[in-house]
Every structure is written in C-alpha cells, then in structure tokens.
Design a protein around this motif. Sequence first.
Motif, mmCIF file in Angstrom:
data_model
loop_
_atom_site.group_PDB
_atom_site.id
_atom_site.type_symbol
_atom_site.label_atom_id
_atom_site.label_comp_id
_atom_site.label_asym_id
_atom_site.label_seq_id
_atom_site.Cartn_x
_atom_site.Cartn_y
_atom_site.Cartn_z
ATOM 1 N N UNK A 269 -0.071 -25.443 -4.296
ATOM 2 C CA UNK A 269 0.624 -25.590 -3.015
ATOM 3 C C UNK A 269 2.136 -25.506 -3.228
ATOM 4 N N UNK A 270 2.621 -26.134 -4.282
ATOM 5 C CA UNK A 270 4.050 -26.042 -4.604
ATOM 6 C C UNK A 270 4.485 -24.582 -4.755
ATOM 7 N N UNK A 271 3.623 -23.788 -5.351
ATOM 8 C CA UNK A 271 3.972 -22.387 -5.643
ATOM 9 C C UNK A 271 4.095 -21.540 -4.385
ATOM 10 N N UNK A 272 3.626 -22.062 -3.240
ATOM 11 C CA UNK A 272 3.712 -21.311 -1.992
ATOM 12 C C UNK A 272 5.068 -21.449 -1.311
ATOM 13 N N UNK A 273 5.973 -22.186 -1.933
ATOM 14 C CA UNK A 273 7.300 -22.345 -1.352
ATOM 15 C C UNK A 273 7.902 -20.987 -1.022
ATOM 16 N N UNK A 274 8.444 -20.855 0.194
ATOM 17 C CA UNK A 274 8.971 -19.575 0.643
ATOM 18 C C UNK A 274 10.111 -19.096 -0.238
ATOM 19 N N UNK A 275 11.111 -19.935 -0.431
ATOM 20 C CA UNK A 275 12.228 -19.538 -1.284
ATOM 21 C C UNK A 275 11.779 -19.576 -2.743
ATOM 22 N N UNK B 229 6.182 -29.138 -1.739
ATOM 23 C CA UNK B 229 5.277 -29.517 -0.659
ATOM 24 C C UNK B 229 3.979 -30.117 -1.209
ATOM 25 N N UNK B 230 3.408 -29.467 -2.222
ATOM 26 C CA UNK B 230 2.181 -29.983 -2.813
ATOM 27 C C UNK B 230 2.374 -31.351 -3.427
ATOM 28 N N UNK C 157 -11.790 -22.825 10.933
ATOM 29 C CA UNK C 157 -10.649 -22.492 11.791
ATOM 30 C C UNK C 157 -9.321 -22.822 11.108
ATOM 31 N N UNK C 158 -9.305 -23.881 10.298
ATOM 32 C CA UNK C 158 -8.060 -24.221 9.594
ATOM 33 C C UNK C 158 -7.685 -23.106 8.617
ATOM 34 N N UNK C 159 -8.690 -22.511 7.977
ATOM 35 C CA UNK C 159 -8.419 -21.396 7.061
ATOM 36 C C UNK C 159 -7.964 -20.160 7.836
ATOM 37 N N UNK C 160 -8.598 -19.925 8.985
ATOM 38 C CA UNK C 160 -8.200 -18.774 9.797
ATOM 39 C C UNK C 160 -6.788 -18.960 10.338
ATOM 40 N N UNK D 270 2.324 -26.319 3.694
ATOM 41 C CA UNK D 270 1.777 -27.546 4.277
ATOM 42 C C UNK D 270 0.405 -27.315 4.881
ATOM 43 N N UNK D 271 0.234 -26.168 5.543
ATOM 44 C CA UNK D 271 -1.075 -25.829 6.089
ATOM 45 C C UNK D 271 -2.116 -25.698 4.998
ATOM 46 N N UNK D 272 -1.722 -25.109 3.863
ATOM 47 C CA UNK D 272 -2.649 -24.983 2.738
ATOM 48 C C UNK D 272 -3.048 -26.364 2.214
ATOM 49 N N UNK D 273 -2.102 -27.281 2.173
ATOM 50 C CA UNK D 273 -2.419 -28.639 1.730
ATOM 51 C C UNK D 273 -3.435 -29.305 2.636
ATOM 52 N N UNK D 274 -3.287 -29.106 3.952
ATOM 53 C CA UNK D 274 -4.236 -29.697 4.895
ATOM 54 C C UNK D 274 -5.623 -29.077 4.733
ATOM 55 N N UNK D 275 -5.689 -27.775 4.497
ATOM 56 C CA UNK D 275 -6.981 -27.111 4.260
ATOM 57 C C UNK D 275 -7.672 -27.734 3.049
#
Length: 560
Positions: A29-35, A42-43, A164-167, A188-193
Amino acid sequence: MSITALDGKRFAEMVIQGANHLAANAKMVDALNVFPVPDGDTGTNMNLSMTSGAKEVKNNVHHHIGKVGVALSKGLLMGARGNSGVILSQLFRGFSKAVENKAVISGKDFASALESGVETAYKAVMKPVEGTILTVAKDSAKKGVQVSQKTDDIIEIMEEVLRESKASLKRTPDLLPVLKEVGVVDSGGQGLVLVYEGFLAELKGEKLPDAPYALPSMDEMVSAEHHKSVQSNMNTEDIVFGYCTEFMVRFEDEKIAKHPFKEEVFRNDLSRLGDSLLVIADEEFVKVHIHSEQPGDVLTYGQRYGSLINMKIENMRQQHSNIVGETHTPLVSENRQQPKEKREYGIVTVSMGSGIAELFKSIGANKVIEGGQTMNPSTEDIVRAVKEVNAKKVFILPNNKNIIMAAEQAADVAEEEIYVIPSKTVPQGLSALLAFNPTGEVKANERAMNEALQHVKTGQITYAVRDTHIDGLQIEKDDFMGISDGKIIVKNKDKVLAAQELLDTMMNEDSEILTILYGEDVLEEEVTPLAEYVVEKFGGIDVEIHNGQQPLYSFIFAIE
C-alpha cells in the motif's frame, strides 16, 4: 454456508483478520503513493491505526457486537495516524455507533452500519475528494445496502461489498487524474479493500496467507540509536512521575452505587496523582493512562468503581537508564518538585530532524513531537504532548497535511482548549510560530498564525524512489526533484542544481527572505555555493541557513 446473524465474537475475529491482512500488505500500500518520493506512508498509517483498533478488540472480546464495536472505535480513535488512518477510524466509528445497542445484527443491519460509517467519515473531512478511500467505502456500502434488500446472508452481502470495493478501487484513476497519470490506484482505497478481504475470509472460515498476528508498536519502528539519541537529551532525574501506569476498571454495580461514576470527577481526582493522563469511559469500562509517582494510589482509587483489568506498570526511570546507559540511583519521592501550575499558552509542533526541532524550540515551541513523513504521530501521541505542555490553551502546528486530521481529532478528545493551525509544511509552521504573541488574545493569535501560513512559500528537494511520469516530467529513479506547493517542478541528477532550478521558479522581485534548511544527506560544502548562487542572482535578499538534519529532504526552502 450462510450467516444471517453476526455477534461480537465473530465480528472481533473479522477485525483481527482484517488487521492481519492489512499488516501483511502495508508495504504494498505504501508503494502506491502517487508521488515517487520516499514518504509513501498510507499503508503504515492504516496498519498502525487498524492494529490499534484490533488490539482494543482483543482486550474486549464480547458476544455483544455493540460492545465490540465500541472497543474497535476507541482503539482506532486513539491509534489513528495520518489522513488515511483518521478516515478509517471514522468509517468504523460510524459503523460502531449504528450497532452500539445491538447484541447481534442481521445482514440488513450490517449493510446499514457500513453506510453509517461512510456518512460519519464524509462529515469528518472538510473537503471530501472523490477517487479516494471515501469513494471506495461509499460505493461498496451502497452495494451492500442494495444486496441486503434481496438477501439477509451476511456472507453474500460481504462478497458483494468486497467485489464492489475492488471495482470502485479500479475506477479511482478515472476520478483523480493524477492517479491515472502515474498509473496507480488510490492507496487508502487499497488498504480498505485489504481489510474487507480479511472480513470476508473470516466469515467464510478461511485464513488468508499472512504473517502471525502482531501489533507493531512505535518503538519497533524506530532504530535503537535513534531512540537513544532522543532519550539522551534529558537526565533520568528529570522524570518527575516515574511510573507509566495503564489499566482498565470494569464497573461493578455495588461499587457504583456507593460512588456514582462521573468521568469529569474521576479525571480531576486522578490528575492530582500524576501527569500525561488519558481517561476514556463508556457504560462498562474506564481506561486510564497516567504517569504517577504512586501507582498503588492510582490503582486503589480505580478500585472504588470496580475491578481492575489489563494492568501494566513500567518504571520509566529504569527504562531511561537502560537506554542512555546510566546507573540509576533512586531518588526520594518527597524531594521531587510538585506539578507546576498551568501556563496560559502552550505550543505543540511536529518536526522531523533534530536541527528543525531545535529551531522550533528556539522560537517558542514548548513540545516538539518527532515525526512527519513516514512517521505520522497518532491522535494519542498528540494528546499526550498537549498534556505535557501543561497549558490552558494549546496551539498545534502539524506541519504536514497528513497530520492535520489527527491533530483535529486530538482537539476533540483532549480536555484542554486546543487550536489547530493547519500548517502543511515546516516553513508554514515556523512562520505561524513567529506570528504568535504570548501576551495577545487567543483569537487574535489564531488569526495571525493562520494568516502567516499564506505569506510563506515552501520548496523541497527530495529523490525519486521509482521511475514515473508525473506533472509533465519523465522522472527516473534516484533523480532529485524540486517540489513547490505539492507539485513537482524540476528534476536533476544533481541535488544542488535541482535546488537552483527550483529557486529560479519560486523567487521573484517581492521575495525578501530565503531560509534554507539542509538535510542529513547534504554536506556543508554543498550549501555554500547554493547560497552564493542565490545572492548573486537575486541580490538584496536575506539568506538564513540552518542545518535541519531532516531525513528524506535534501533541502527545504522558506521564501517570504
């Protein structure tokens, strides 16, 4: 297999497996950081927040789902770190509030509680942004409510919620252009999934591949040498209240009849026995954290209201001596100074880098919380810092956009009169603190400090942790990037040249003062030519240079 009724015990296991699964995948999740900067946290924030909630649940497993929900909400609230962690805490705060009075819930109740969590989270965010964890939570909860109109099977509802959360997660780049540009989904969405995947696995009696259940502490995330350097700034003899005391009281009817429990009275009575006091109460329990010189007296007082559980007492002087290598000689308690009378104003600020911390202290900060990028302090960390400054009115300077929500949450929890100045950068925090008048009225100070945020421009030089294309720039791993107002402006293989190019874009004829904070990866001989470049190109500007010793950022610029 179907489940049409969910009790507290099964929900507790869902929370634990959800926390497990998130913990195992936090780095992803950390690796998904935009910058592509080295601060993707985030993770980490969601993991520390969720595991704090899971720890509280493990300590309060109950067949009554409402009571488990209360425990989860409390644990998440006090452990919440960063925006993602605070939003996660609000999602489950709303969920828990919806089931608070229910021992067992149906599928419709479950779906409705998820939707209540979304409503609470949206209300907690000043300006909700779609394409984030909020959207994923909203879309999946809406789907859950729809499915619950056709079936009461909680497994089937959770399956659709997860689907639906994945979609919704896959759609986040369509809602936030920057996600599409970089080629990632919302972290953050990935963390919730991940949490929802854990929930479903537990409902179906499955175990996801995972590391053993563990609840990481902040101490485990800080190196021993780093910890030692912080603790060695004080002497063991300076610790006034030597025993960190934590416990819970389970209320007993007979005792409550004799001593009716009133949280304010309870808190005031305990405050006379120490400092760093935290009290959280509900109908069945009261949780206490206090630093005291007489832990026995604290526990005896707690017993007036019920039975003691989950007790932990640690000798902080011994811990400190072990850290700094001192040989501790016990001091006579009656020779210790008494708690001081509260000062009028206190300043709590967050900082990364010992040099920046000293700079904040030199201009008036009473307490500097070590943290920032990759290490956001929790709500509880901030509340404790507020307690330690011992002031009637406290201003908090988060100095990071990802800490503002935790600071605001701390303001809601703490007893003190707290004002959060939403500084997003260290230069903004410094500017706000310089605007503070210790003899001024509180509202005048609040206005002046908020106005000061608008009069400083922030620039930062950091390095890329991966190849990417963003803000119209093709960036390669290890490039130095110049960031202004959250946007990557320049890139260069050389940090000093990147700094010069960034300043070229930020400086103008109205610029009067440039403050340079250089980081732990910068040599002094690299700073001099940068300062000379500025003076030569922008003659007449005052240049101040400080060794901030901050990690991650080679240079931080404040331009006024």
